[in-house]
Enzyme design. Structure first.
Site, PDB file in Angstrom:
ATOM      1  N   GLU A 131       0.811  -1.211   0.000  1.00  0.00           N
ATOM      2  CA  GLU A 131       0.000   0.000   0.000  1.00  0.00           C
ATOM      3  C   GLU A 131       0.854   1.275   0.000  1.00  0.00           C
ATOM      4  O   GLU A 131       1.719   1.445   0.862  1.00  0.00           O
ATOM      5  CB  GLU A 131      -0.945  -0.018   1.208  1.00  0.00           C
ATOM      6  CG  GLU A 131      -1.854   1.185   1.319  1.00  0.00           C
ATOM      7  CD  GLU A 131      -2.691   1.413   0.072  1.00  0.00           C
ATOM      8  OE1 GLU A 131      -3.274   0.450  -0.435  1.00  0.00           O
ATOM      9  OE2 GLU A 131      -2.745   2.566  -0.396  1.00  0.00           O
ATOM     10  N   THR A 140      -5.452   1.020  -5.633  1.00  0.00           N
ATOM     11  CA  THR A 140      -4.979  -0.357  -5.400  1.00  0.00           C
ATOM     12  C   THR A 140      -5.543  -1.326  -6.438  1.00  0.00           C
ATOM     13  O   THR A 140      -4.836  -2.192  -6.962  1.00  0.00           O
ATOM     14  CB  THR A 140      -5.415  -0.889  -4.021  1.00  0.00           C
ATOM     15  OG1 THR A 140      -5.145   0.092  -3.034  1.00  0.00           O
ATOM     16  CG2 THR A 140      -4.691  -2.171  -3.669  1.00  0.00           C
ATOM     17  N   HIS A 177      -1.685   3.330   4.645  1.00  0.00           N
ATOM     18  CA  HIS A 177      -2.711   4.016   3.852  1.00  0.00           C
ATOM     19  C   HIS A 177      -2.995   5.388   4.451  1.00  0.00           C
ATOM     20  O   HIS A 177      -2.963   5.564   5.660  1.00  0.00           O
ATOM     21  CB  HIS A 177      -3.999   3.175   3.821  1.00  0.00           C
ATOM     22  CG  HIS A 177      -4.974   3.609   2.771  1.00  0.00           C
ATOM     23  ND1 HIS A 177      -5.777   4.715   2.911  1.00  0.00           N
ATOM     24  CD2 HIS A 177      -5.245   3.089   1.553  1.00  0.00           C
ATOM     25  CE1 HIS A 177      -6.505   4.869   1.814  1.00  0.00           C
ATOM     26  NE2 HIS A 177      -6.203   3.892   0.972  1.00  0.00           N
ATOM     27  N   ASP A 195       1.864  -0.124  -4.862  1.00  0.00           N
ATOM     28  CA  ASP A 195       0.672  -0.047  -5.724  1.00  0.00           C
ATOM     29  C   ASP A 195       0.507   1.304  -6.427  1.00  0.00           C
ATOM     30  O   ASP A 195       0.116   1.363  -7.581  1.00  0.00           O
ATOM     31  CB  ASP A 195      -0.611  -0.475  -4.969  1.00  0.00           C
ATOM     32  CG  ASP A 195      -0.982   0.412  -3.786  1.00  0.00           C
ATOM     33  OD1 ASP A 195      -0.182   1.290  -3.391  1.00  0.00           O
ATOM     34  OD2 ASP A 195      -2.096   0.210  -3.248  1.00  0.00           O
ATOM     35  N   HIS A 196       0.841   2.393  -5.735  1.00  0.00           N
ATOM     36  CA  HIS A 196       0.660   3.743  -6.300  1.00  0.00           C
ATOM     37  C   HIS A 196       1.265   4.733  -5.325  1.00  0.00           C
ATOM     38  O   HIS A 196       1.721   4.346  -4.251  1.00  0.00           O
ATOM     39  CB  HIS A 196      -0.826   4.045  -6.539  1.00  0.00           C
ATOM     40  CG  HIS A 196      -1.680   3.780  -5.326  1.00  0.00           C
ATOM     41  ND1 HIS A 196      -1.677   4.583  -4.219  1.00  0.00           N
ATOM     42  CD2 HIS A 196      -2.507   2.740  -5.028  1.00  0.00           C
ATOM     43  CE1 HIS A 196      -2.483   4.083  -3.302  1.00  0.00           C
ATOM     44  NE2 HIS A 196      -2.993   2.947  -3.758  1.00  0.00           N
TER      45      HIS A 196
HETATM   46  C1  GP9 Z   1      -8.633  -1.122   0.371  1.00  0.00           C
HETATM   47  C2  GP9 Z   1      -7.233  -0.940  -0.041  1.00  0.00           C
HETATM   48  C3  GP9 Z   1      -6.861   0.514  -0.147  1.00  0.00           C
HETATM   49  O1  GP9 Z   1      -9.043  -2.439   0.411  1.00  0.00           O
HETATM   50  O2  GP9 Z   1      -6.948  -1.655  -1.172  1.00  0.00           O
HETATM   51  O3  GP9 Z   1      -7.400   1.086  -1.243  1.00  0.00           O
HETATM   52  P1  GP9 Z   1      -6.793   2.362  -2.013  1.00  0.00           P
HETATM   53  O4  GP9 Z   1      -7.504   3.550  -1.453  1.00  0.00           O
HETATM   54  O5  GP9 Z   1      -5.344   2.453  -1.825  1.00  0.00           O
HETATM   55  O6  GP9 Z   1      -7.155   2.073  -3.416  1.00  0.00           O
HETATM   56 MN    MN Z   2      -3.643   1.449  -2.408  1.00  0.00          MN
END
Ligand code: GP9
Ligand code: MN
Length: 412
Positions: A38, A80, A195, A254-255
């Site tokens: 994340e 994500t 996150h 992921d980003h």
């Molecule tokens: C939620 C997680 C976070 O299940 O994948 O989501 P994001 O906001 O990073 O897309």
């Molecule tokens: Mn994410």
């Protein structure tokens, strides 16, 4: 009808790159463990905050992995889930909205599907509500055998922060679940603690926050550090359970976690102005590929080929000795001699070996100055073409006209 797919198929065939013989099949039959990290960006790797490493374990893990330090996320609004989409399908997510919501009913030929065909048990693992990002529906279209979500984990109150289980207990319980799976398996785990807004319980803070006027930016390092510790315990757990030596481990960011809204604090931390060029470079996310018997014992390597999340599918399948020659995909194997240093971001910016194109300006990576647009022109065409073709496939559900097994358009 499927006529739109003819031109796309020709393009994909022409851009297919042969895998590198040295690596094709090098991990044949091994389990595949992919971890979506994340909001983890590359700028924290091998970087300190208040004199302490933000990612001490990952910095060490570089030596036991192929570590890609010029690797970019290509996600859009689906965050994500867009990264998952890229990894599974080697197609681009959409320019607006989240493809996991808007096109979950499409036909896809995911990496999980290819692995199923090759005798793998496939599972997504994420300790959040199963319907978040429509995963419970989309994972069926992506052919996962099983989705281990919130209800499959035991969750005590003190183990929760933000949307779900903290990364340490998440990894810990995931190892237990993996131990029970039929082999070979492919698992895709998604972390959560790092996150936005990057909140942690006091006892989970392993380093001090950065000091700037921007609380979100300051806290980011503490949650990154926590996830780094979680990965360490995860790898130790895999070793204890005998899974480490039978599995390839792929870790990717992921980003971005830090948006352009935090440029002031970012400038203070990096000690340089966050220009559009710098901001594009900040879209780099880490990619680690650990292959037992190949990269361990310090035999890892830093690879500076420019690439993106769209490249993960062919790269992993080729390591397992599974050909992707007949697949409709836009990525190329990162180990291929003809991979070709390139990543297009979902906003149309792109990166080559020498240039970065963003906001209608072509920059030299060496001088960091704008250069004549002609320098970026050949890549510009490729960037537009691939995003456009990928969008066409999704909006038209075109893969339903493709006979994956025979690598041919249906009815030809
Ligand atoms: C939620 C997680 C976070 O299940 O994948 O989501 P994001 O906001 O990073 O897309
Ligand atoms: Mn994410």
């Amino acid at each position: 009808d499927g006529s739109e797919l003819v031109g796309i198929n020709n393009y994909v065939r022409a851009n297919y790159q042969e895998p590198n013989e040295k690596y094709f099949g090098i991990a044949k039959g091994k389990n595949v463990i992919i971890v979506s990290l994340e909001s983890l960006q590359s700028f924290v790797i091998n970087h300190k905050v208040n004199g302490k490493e933000a990612t001490p374990y990952l910095n060490k893990f570089i030596h036991d992995s192929f570590y890609f330090d010029h690797f970019y996320h290509q996600t859009g609004q689906g965050k994500t889930s867009d990264a998952e989409f890229l990894v599974e399908n080697s197609l681009f997510p959409l320019g607006r909205g989240a493809v996991f919501f808007t096109h979950s009913g499409n036909v896809y030929h995911s990496m999980a599907e290819r692995l199923n065909e090759n005798g793998y048990y496939t599972a997504g693992m994420h300790a959040n509500n199963k319907s978040f990002w429509n995963r419970d529906i989309m994972y069926k279209s992506l052919s996962y055998n099983r989705f281990y979500s919130m209800t499959d984990y035991s969750i005590r109150d003190e183990d929760v922060i933000g949307w779900g289980l903290k990364d340490i207990p998440f990894f810990n319980q995931s190892v237990g679940l993996m131990k029970q799976m039929p082999t070979p398996f492919y698992t895709k785990l998604i972390t959560l603690t790092n996150h936005h807004p990057f909140k942690l319980d006091e006892q989970d803070k392993l380093i001090d926050e950065f000091t700037s006027g921007d609380g979100t930016f300051n806290r980011y390092f503490t949650t990154v550090r926590y996830t780094d510790e979680a990965i360490k315990q995860f790898i130790e757990g895999l070793k204890e359970q005998g899974l480490y030596r039978n599995s390839i481990i792929v870790l990717y960011g992921d980003h971005y976690g830090i948006s352009e809204n935090h440029n002031e604090a970012m400038k203070q931390y990096l000690g340089k102005e966050i220009t559009p060029l710098a901001n594009t470079e900040l879209q780099k996310v880490p990619l680690f590929i650990h292959i037992p018997g190949v990269t361990d014992k310090g035999r890892g390597k830093v690879i500076s080929e420019v690439g993106g999340q769209v490249d993960i599918r062919p790269t992993v399948l080729h390591l397992l000795g599974i050909s992707t020659k007949g697949d409709i995909q836009f990525g190329t194997d990162l180990f291929s001699n003809n991979h070709g240093d390139f990543a297009v971001l979902r906003n149309g910016s792109f990166v080559s070996k020498e240039y970065i194109y963003t906001k209608n300006v072509c920059y030299s990576k060496i001088t960091e100055q704008p250069v004549q647009k002609e320098n970026c022109q050949p890549y510009n065409k490729k960037a537009k073409q691939e995003l456009d073709y990928s969008d066409k496939i999704i909006y038209g559900d075109l893969l339903r006209f493709y006979d994956q097994k025979n690598a041919a358009l249906k009815g030809e």
